[in-house]
Motif scaffolding. Sequence first.
Motif, PDB file in Angstrom:
ATOM      1  N   ILE A  14      42.858 185.080  47.874  1.00 49.12           N
ATOM      2  CA  ILE A  14      42.735 185.744  49.172  1.00 49.12           C
ATOM      3  C   ILE A  14      42.985 184.679  50.239  1.00 49.12           C
ATOM      4  O   ILE A  14      42.084 183.912  50.596  1.00 49.12           O
ATOM      5  N   PRO A  15      44.212 184.592  50.732  1.00 51.26           N
ATOM      6  CA  PRO A  15      44.543 183.529  51.688  1.00 51.26           C
ATOM      7  C   PRO A  15      43.848 183.718  53.035  1.00 51.26           C
ATOM      8  O   PRO A  15      43.523 184.829  53.432  1.00 51.26           O
ATOM      9  N   TYR A  16      43.628 182.621  53.689  1.00 47.44           N
ATOM     10  CA  TYR A  16      43.058 182.630  55.042  1.00 47.44           C
ATOM     11  C   TYR A  16      43.875 181.673  55.891  1.00 47.44           C
ATOM     12  O   TYR A  16      44.047 180.509  55.530  1.00 47.44           O
ATOM     13  N   ILE A  17      44.368 182.162  56.987  1.00 49.32           N
ATOM     14  CA  ILE A  17      45.120 181.315  57.907  1.00 49.32           C
ATOM     15  C   ILE A  17      44.311 181.214  59.188  1.00 49.32           C
ATOM     16  O   ILE A  17      44.086 182.209  59.887  1.00 49.32           O
ATOM     17  N   GLN A  18      43.839 180.010  59.447  1.00 53.41           N
ATOM     18  CA  GLN A  18      43.037 179.738  60.646  1.00 53.41           C
ATOM     19  C   GLN A  18      43.928 179.855  61.867  1.00 53.41           C
ATOM     20  O   GLN A  18      45.017 179.284  61.918  1.00 53.41           O
ATOM     21  N   LEU A  19      43.490 180.602  62.871  1.00 61.48           N
ATOM     22  CA  LEU A  19      44.252 180.809  64.090  1.00 61.48           C
ATOM     23  C   LEU A  19      44.598 179.476  64.753  1.00 61.48           C
ATOM     24  O   LEU A  19      45.737 179.238  65.135  1.00 61.48           O
ATOM     25  N   HIS A  20      43.627 178.619  64.873  1.00 57.77           N
ATOM     26  CA  HIS A  20      43.819 177.280  65.419  1.00 57.77           C
ATOM     27  C   HIS A  20      43.120 176.300  64.479  1.00 57.77           C
ATOM     28  O   HIS A  20      42.883 176.605  63.334  1.00 57.77           O
ATOM     29  N   GLU A  21      42.731 175.174  64.983  1.00 57.36           N
ATOM     30  CA  GLU A  21      42.100 174.145  64.155  1.00 57.36           C
ATOM     31  C   GLU A  21      40.717 174.567  63.633  1.00 57.36           C
ATOM     32  O   GLU A  21      40.015 175.343  64.273  1.00 57.36           O
ATOM     33  N   PHE A  22      40.363 173.982  62.511  1.00 63.02           N
ATOM     34  CA  PHE A  22      39.036 174.176  61.919  1.00 63.02           C
ATOM     35  C   PHE A  22      37.941 173.893  62.950  1.00 63.02           C
ATOM     36  O   PHE A  22      36.916 174.581  62.999  1.00 63.02           O
ATOM     37  N   GLU A  23      38.144 172.884  63.783  1.00 60.50           N
ATOM     38  CA  GLU A  23      37.113 172.477  64.745  1.00 60.50           C
ATOM     39  C   GLU A  23      36.728 173.594  65.701  1.00 60.50           C
ATOM     40  O   GLU A  23      35.644 173.568  66.272  1.00 60.50           O
ATOM     41  N   GLY A  24      37.582 174.575  65.878  1.00 60.15           N
ATOM     42  CA  GLY A  24      37.221 175.708  66.724  1.00 60.15           C
ATOM     43  C   GLY A  24      35.948 176.384  66.238  1.00 60.15           C
ATOM     44  O   GLY A  24      35.122 176.833  67.040  1.00 60.15           O
ATOM     45  N   LEU A  25      35.776 176.434  64.920  1.00 56.19           N
ATOM     46  CA  LEU A  25      34.573 177.049  64.353  1.00 56.19           C
ATOM     47  C   LEU A  25      33.301 176.314  64.768  1.00 56.19           C
ATOM     48  O   LEU A  25      32.226 176.910  64.837  1.00 56.19           O
ATOM     49  N   LEU A  26      33.428 175.031  65.066  1.00 48.83           N
ATOM     50  CA  LEU A  26      32.265 174.228  65.452  1.00 48.83           C
ATOM     51  C   LEU A  26      31.703 174.634  66.815  1.00 48.83           C
ATOM     52  O   LEU A  26      30.561 174.307  67.136  1.00 48.83           O
ATOM     53  N   PHE A  27      32.490 175.360  67.588  1.00 50.72           N
ATOM     54  CA  PHE A  27      32.026 175.817  68.899  1.00 50.72           C
ATOM     55  C   PHE A  27      31.179 177.086  68.782  1.00 50.72           C
ATOM     56  O   PHE A  27      30.791 177.663  69.785  1.00 50.72           O
ATOM     57  N   SER A  28      30.870 177.498  67.573  1.00 54.56           N
ATOM     58  CA  SER A  28      30.028 178.673  67.336  1.00 54.56           C
ATOM     59  C   SER A  28      28.594 178.446  67.803  1.00 54.56           C
ATOM     60  O   SER A  28      27.903 179.383  68.189  1.00 54.56           O
ATOM     61  N   ASP A  29      28.143 177.211  67.739  1.00 51.01           N
ATOM     62  CA  ASP A  29      26.785 176.877  68.191  1.00 51.01           C
ATOM     63  C   ASP A  29      26.777 175.427  68.679  1.00 51.01           C
ATOM     64  O   ASP A  29      26.486 174.506  67.922  1.00 51.01           O
ATOM     65  N   ILE A  30      27.087 175.261  69.947  1.00 51.22           N
ATOM     66  CA  ILE A  30      27.199 173.899  70.483  1.00 51.22           C
ATOM     67  C   ILE A  30      25.839 173.222  70.667  1.00 51.22           C
ATOM     68  O   ILE A  30      25.780 172.012  70.843  1.00 51.22           O
ATOM     69  N   LYS A 100      30.106 184.596  65.257  1.00 51.50           N
ATOM     70  CA  LYS A 100      30.931 184.322  66.438  1.00 51.50           C
ATOM     71  C   LYS A 100      32.437 184.360  66.153  1.00 51.50           C
ATOM     72  O   LYS A 100      33.235 184.459  67.080  1.00 51.50           O
ATOM     73  N   CYS A 101      32.823 184.253  64.896  1.00 56.18           N
ATOM     74  CA  CYS A 101      34.243 184.134  64.528  1.00 56.18           C
ATOM     75  C   CYS A 101      34.650 185.309  63.641  1.00 56.18           C
ATOM     76  O   CYS A 101      34.516 185.273  62.414  1.00 56.18           O
ATOM     77  N   LYS A 102      35.157 186.354  64.280  1.00 57.09           N
ATOM     78  CA  LYS A 102      35.461 187.610  63.590  1.00 57.09           C
ATOM     79  C   LYS A 102      36.485 187.441  62.466  1.00 57.09           C
ATOM     80  O   LYS A 102      36.320 187.988  61.381  1.00 57.09           O
ATOM     81  N   LEU A 103      37.565 186.721  62.713  1.00 57.16           N
ATOM     82  CA  LEU A 103      38.605 186.561  61.692  1.00 57.16           C
ATOM     83  C   LEU A 103      38.075 185.814  60.472  1.00 57.16           C
ATOM     84  O   LEU A 103      38.344 186.200  59.330  1.00 57.16           O
ATOM     85  N   PHE A 104      37.321 184.778  60.715  1.00 55.21           N
ATOM     86  CA  PHE A 104      36.715 184.021  59.620  1.00 55.21           C
ATOM     87  C   PHE A 104      35.740 184.908  58.845  1.00 55.21           C
ATOM     88  O   PHE A 104      35.735 184.923  57.621  1.00 55.21           O
ATOM     89  N   ASP A 105      34.934 185.673  59.573  1.00 58.10           N
ATOM     90  CA  ASP A 105      33.977 186.565  58.943  1.00 58.10           C
ATOM     91  C   ASP A 105      34.676 187.613  58.082  1.00 58.10           C
ATOM     92  O   ASP A 105      34.224 187.919  56.967  1.00 58.10           O
ATOM     93  N   GLU A 106      35.770 188.169  58.559  1.00 56.71           N
ATOM     94  CA  GLU A 106      36.504 189.169  57.788  1.00 56.71           C
ATOM     95  C   GLU A 106      37.016 188.579  56.475  1.00 56.71           C
ATOM     96  O   GLU A 106      36.982 189.231  55.432  1.00 56.71           O
ATOM     97  N   TRP A 107      37.476 187.333  56.512  1.00 63.23           N
ATOM     98  CA  TRP A 107      37.961 186.670  55.305  1.00 63.23           C
ATOM     99  C   TRP A 107      36.806 186.446  54.313  1.00 63.23           C
ATOM    100  O   TRP A 107      36.935 186.731  53.129  1.00 63.23           O
ATOM    101  N   ILE A 108      35.693 185.952  54.803  1.00 64.91           N
ATOM    102  CA  ILE A 108      34.529 185.727  53.938  1.00 64.91           C
ATOM    103  C   ILE A 108      34.088 187.055  53.301  1.00 64.91           C
ATOM    104  O   ILE A 108      33.799 187.129  52.109  1.00 64.91           O
TER     105      ILE A 108
END
Length: 113
Positions: A14-30, A100-108
Amino acid sequence: MKNDMPEELRDRFIPYIQLHEFEGLLFSDISVFKNNFTSDELQFSELEEAVKSADTPEEINNGPATAPSVRLMKAIAGYNKVVYGACLASEIGLTSIRSKCKLFDEWITLCLL
Protein backbone atom coordinates in the motif's frame (compact mmCIF):
# COMPACT_ATOMS: atom_id res chain seq x y z
CA MET A 1 7.46 -1.13 -7.73
CA LYS A 2 4.55 -3.43 -7.10
CA ASN A 3 5.38 -5.48 -10.18
CA ASP A 4 8.92 -5.98 -8.91
CA MET A 5 7.65 -7.65 -5.74
CA PRO A 6 6.91 -11.36 -5.39
CA GLU A 7 3.32 -11.90 -6.52
CA GLU A 8 2.20 -13.28 -3.15
CA LEU A 9 3.17 -9.98 -1.46
CA ARG A 10 1.66 -7.54 -3.97
CA ASP A 11 -1.73 -7.33 -2.29
CA ARG A 12 0.01 -6.18 0.92
CA PHE A 13 1.76 -3.28 -0.82
CA ILE A 14 0.00 0.00 0.00
CA PRO A 15 2.11 2.91 -1.25
CA TYR A 16 2.14 6.28 0.44
CA ILE A 17 3.38 9.41 -1.24
CA GLN A 18 4.04 12.25 1.17
CA LEU A 19 2.71 15.55 -0.19
CA HIS A 20 5.81 17.38 1.01
CA GLU A 21 8.68 16.52 3.34
CA PHE A 22 8.37 14.15 6.29
CA GLU A 23 9.16 17.11 8.57
CA GLY A 24 5.75 18.58 7.81
CA LEU A 25 4.28 15.90 10.07
CA LEU A 26 6.35 17.30 12.95
CA PHE A 27 4.22 20.45 12.90
CA SER A 28 1.30 18.37 14.22
CA ASP A 29 2.22 19.33 17.78
CA ILE A 30 4.82 22.06 18.05
CA SER A 31 4.53 22.19 21.85
CA VAL A 32 6.83 19.14 21.89
CA PHE A 33 9.68 21.31 20.64
CA LYS A 34 9.63 23.34 23.87
CA ASN A 35 10.34 20.11 25.80
CA ASN A 36 13.36 19.26 23.66
CA PHE A 37 15.17 22.53 23.07
CA THR A 38 16.18 25.40 25.30
CA SER A 39 14.87 28.89 24.69
CA ASP A 40 18.34 29.78 23.42
CA GLU A 41 18.14 27.02 20.78
CA LEU A 42 14.50 27.48 19.78
CA GLN A 43 12.72 30.33 18.05
CA PHE A 44 9.22 29.08 18.77
CA SER A 45 7.56 31.93 16.86
CA GLU A 46 9.03 30.46 13.65
CA LEU A 47 7.16 27.22 14.31
CA GLU A 48 3.94 29.07 15.11
CA GLU A 49 4.25 31.03 11.88
CA ALA A 50 4.66 27.81 9.89
CA VAL A 51 1.54 26.29 11.46
CA LYS A 52 -0.47 29.43 10.65
CA SER A 53 0.74 29.37 7.03
CA ALA A 54 -1.25 26.26 6.06
CA ASP A 55 -4.51 24.51 6.83
CA THR A 56 -2.75 21.28 7.83
CA PRO A 57 0.84 20.32 8.67
CA GLU A 58 0.95 18.28 5.45
CA GLU A 59 0.49 21.49 3.44
CA ILE A 60 3.35 23.45 4.99
CA ASN A 61 5.59 24.21 2.03
CA ASN A 62 5.37 27.30 -0.14
CA GLY A 63 8.64 26.58 -1.94
CA PRO A 64 12.31 25.77 -1.37
CA ALA A 65 12.78 28.60 1.14
CA THR A 66 9.78 27.58 3.24
CA ALA A 67 9.97 23.79 3.12
CA PRO A 68 9.38 22.15 6.51
CA SER A 69 13.04 21.17 7.00
CA VAL A 70 14.18 24.68 6.10
CA ARG A 71 11.72 26.14 8.60
CA LEU A 72 13.03 23.78 11.29
CA MET A 73 16.64 24.71 10.54
CA LYS A 74 15.67 28.36 10.90
CA ALA A 75 13.76 27.78 14.15
CA ILE A 76 16.23 25.43 15.87
CA ALA A 77 19.91 26.21 16.26
CA GLY A 78 21.93 23.21 15.09
CA TYR A 79 18.88 21.30 13.83
CA ASN A 80 19.94 17.91 12.52
CA LYS A 81 17.30 16.48 10.22
CA VAL A 82 18.42 12.87 10.60
CA VAL A 83 18.81 12.88 14.37
CA TYR A 84 15.91 15.03 15.55
CA GLY A 85 13.15 14.10 13.09
CA ALA A 86 12.51 10.57 14.35
CA CYS A 87 12.86 11.56 18.01
CA LEU A 88 10.38 14.42 17.67
CA ALA A 89 7.92 12.27 15.69
CA SER A 90 8.08 9.62 18.38
CA GLU A 91 7.33 12.13 21.12
CA ILE A 92 4.53 13.78 19.11
CA GLY A 93 3.02 10.34 18.56
CA LEU A 94 0.86 8.78 15.89
CA THR A 95 -2.37 9.90 17.52
CA SER A 96 -1.48 13.59 17.18
CA ILE A 97 0.00 13.20 13.72
CA ARG A 98 -3.02 11.26 12.46
CA SER A 99 -5.46 13.76 13.94
CA LYS A 100 -3.82 16.67 12.12
CA CYS A 101 -2.65 14.98 8.89
CA LYS A 102 -5.60 13.59 6.94
CA LEU A 103 -3.64 12.03 4.07
CA PHE A 104 -1.25 10.28 6.42
CA ASP A 105 -4.17 9.09 8.54
CA GLU A 106 -5.97 7.68 5.50
CA TRP A 107 -2.86 5.68 4.57
CA ILE A 108 -2.45 4.30 8.10
CA THR A 109 -6.13 3.37 8.13
CA LEU A 110 -5.72 1.45 4.86
CA CYS A 111 -2.71 -0.38 6.24
CA LEU A 112 -4.66 -1.47 9.30
CA LEU A 113 -7.54 -3.02 7.32
